[in-house]
Design an enzyme around this catalytic site. Structure first.
Site, mmCIF file in Angstrom:
data_model
loop_
_atom_site.group_PDB
_atom_site.id
_atom_site.type_symbol
_atom_site.label_atom_id
_atom_site.label_comp_id
_atom_site.label_asym_id
_atom_site.label_seq_id
_atom_site.Cartn_x
_atom_site.Cartn_y
_atom_site.Cartn_z
ATOM 1 N N ASN A 7 0.893 -1.203 0.086
ATOM 2 C CA ASN A 7 -0.025 -0.003 -0.069
ATOM 3 C C ASN A 7 0.870 1.343 0.107
ATOM 4 O OD1 ASN A 7 -1.456 2.364 1.023
ATOM 5 N ND2 ASN A 7 -3.032 1.070 1.420
ATOM 6 N N GLU A 34 -3.930 1.922 -3.150
ATOM 7 C CA GLU A 34 -4.019 3.212 -2.654
ATOM 8 C C GLU A 34 -3.192 4.176 -3.304
ATOM 9 O OE1 GLU A 34 -4.945 5.696 1.512
ATOM 10 O OE2 GLU A 34 -4.177 3.810 1.754
ATOM 11 N N ASP A 147 -4.143 -5.112 0.401
ATOM 12 C CA ASP A 147 -4.556 -4.355 1.784
ATOM 13 C C ASP A 147 -6.169 -4.940 2.056
ATOM 14 O OD1 ASP A 147 -5.194 -2.946 3.928
ATOM 15 O OD2 ASP A 147 -4.329 -1.161 3.080
ATOM 16 N N ASN A 149 -7.612 -4.664 4.994
ATOM 17 C CA ASN A 149 -8.137 -3.882 5.926
ATOM 18 C C ASN A 149 -8.816 -4.671 7.016
ATOM 19 O OD1 ASN A 149 -7.512 -0.940 5.879
ATOM 20 N ND2 ASN A 149 -8.551 -0.716 3.914
ATOM 21 N N ASP A 218 -2.188 -6.414 5.547
ATOM 22 C CA ASP A 218 -1.846 -6.540 4.300
ATOM 23 C C ASP A 218 -1.522 -8.140 4.373
ATOM 24 O OD1 ASP A 218 -1.506 -3.784 3.092
ATOM 25 O OD2 ASP A 218 -0.095 -3.919 5.040
ATOM 26 N N ASP A 247 2.522 4.263 5.577
ATOM 27 C CA ASP A 247 2.199 3.824 6.856
ATOM 28 C C ASP A 247 2.392 2.274 6.835
ATOM 29 O OD1 ASP A 247 -0.017 3.927 5.453
ATOM 30 O OD2 ASP A 247 -1.230 5.187 6.819
ATOM 31 N N HIS A 248 2.447 1.722 5.398
ATOM 32 C CA HIS A 248 2.470 0.291 5.313
ATOM 33 C C HIS A 248 3.767 -0.100 4.675
ATOM 34 C CE1 HIS A 248 -2.016 -0.698 4.855
ATOM 35 N NE2 HIS A 248 -2.010 0.536 4.869
#
Length: 323
Positions: A7, A34, A147, A149, A218, A247-248
């Site tokens: 991501n 993303e 991802d 989520n 993920d 942030d991944h």
């Protein structure tokens, strides 16, 4: 093959970080999520110069997915998750690469919950479950990477207490993920690290990266024939520690495609052998049927000939004449 999911959290602003990771780790296939960019803004030229062919499904400001292949061009097989023709989000892209069918997905976040966003998350998850079943039933070697989520269990988060109301930890989200796995998919990271906490996401707040306060959201799910070829899996944590990082961090799996090709060849050989045997059995049956038919015909001809001969030898009855 080293197949990764990442991501990127904005491909234009984090393009240097993406290119640095591609150069250092040289993954063979990359699933990006993303993108936060429309199709026209995708950095195709820069990625091409890095040695990767690409397909992408962008969307302005948010969402967006892409599949990259080193020294190859992914062959697109699907754009968008089936099941809702009115869904305009760019969240699913699928391609064939090196004999694998690879689905890249960005599952809805679902926050805040409860509410319409969480309802959409669950509806999208249900559509994924239905489609994933069809992929398994197709018999193709498949990887579903992206991802998701969803934090599958409390073991997949540093501390669930402060996340209890988050859509990523809700029982409904976890149930969907569990039902997906129950179809026969292998969670590659958990398979590789059955007893170790391993994270793929650290948010930007309260020094969560520095404290390793992470989450595992993920995932790379492997169909049974692909899971049998898995050599290794892991997370390129160093990427998260770079300046202006997503942030991944990229999660990845290593596969032995030669073994997969060998298994496919074995299946093809068995199918060919079975087909040859079936053909021989059919030929033998046809031959026997032909011999039997000829014998029946010969017997019928013989009976007819005997009948004619018997009629010819029979004496003619004399006619009596009156006086």
């Amino acid at each position: 093959m080293k197949l990764a999911t990442f991501n990127i959290n904005g491909i234009r602003s984090r393009l240097p970080a993406l290119l640095a990771w591609l150069e250092r780790e040289a993954p063979d296939v990359v699933c990006l999520q993303e993108l936060k960019a429309p199709d026209a803004a995708f950095p195709a030229a820069e990625i091409d110069r890095a040695g990767y062919g690409a397909i992408w499904h962008g969307q302005a400001s948010w969402n967006g997915v892409a599949i990259l292949a080193r020294d190859a061009q992914p062959v697109e097989t699907r754009r968008g998750l089936p099941g809702d023709p009115d869904d305009t989000h760019s969240r699913y892209l699928e391609a064939a690469v090196d004999g694998l069918l690879i689905g890249c997905l960005y599952l809805p976040n679902g926050n805040p919950q409860p509410g319409p966003r969480f309802d959409y998350k669950l509806a999208w998850f249900e559509r994924l479950i239905v489609y994933a079943r069809k992929l398994l039933d197709s018999g193709h070697p498949v990887v579903l990477a992206g991802d998701y989520n969803v934090v599958p269990t409390d073991f997949d988060i540093y501390n669930p207490r402060s996340w209890l109301k988050d859509a990523l930890l809700q029982p409904e989200s976890r149930d969907c993920y569990a039902r997906l796995l129950a179809q026969g998919w292998t969670d590659s990271l958990r398979k590789r690290y059955p007893d170790e906490q391993i994270f793929t996401f650290w948010d930007y707040f309260r020094q969560h990266w520095e404290r390793n306060s992470g989450l595992r959201i993920d995932h790379l799910l492997l169909s049974p024939q692909v899971a049998a070829t898995m050599r290794n899996a892991g997370v390129d944590r160093w990427v998260r520690g770079e300046p202006h990082a997503s942030d991944h961090a990229p999660a990845w799996v290593e596969l032995d495609l030669e073994r997969l090709a060998g298994d496919a060849a074995e299946v093809a050989t068995k199918a060919s052998t079975n087909a040859t045997r079936a053909g021989e059995v059919k030929k033998t049956a046809l031959k026997k049927a032909a011999v039997k038919k000829a014998a029946v015909k010969k017997t019928a001809v013989k009976k007819t000939a005997v009948g004619k001969a018997s009629t010819a030898k029979r004496p003619t009855a004399s006619r009596k004449t009156g006086k």
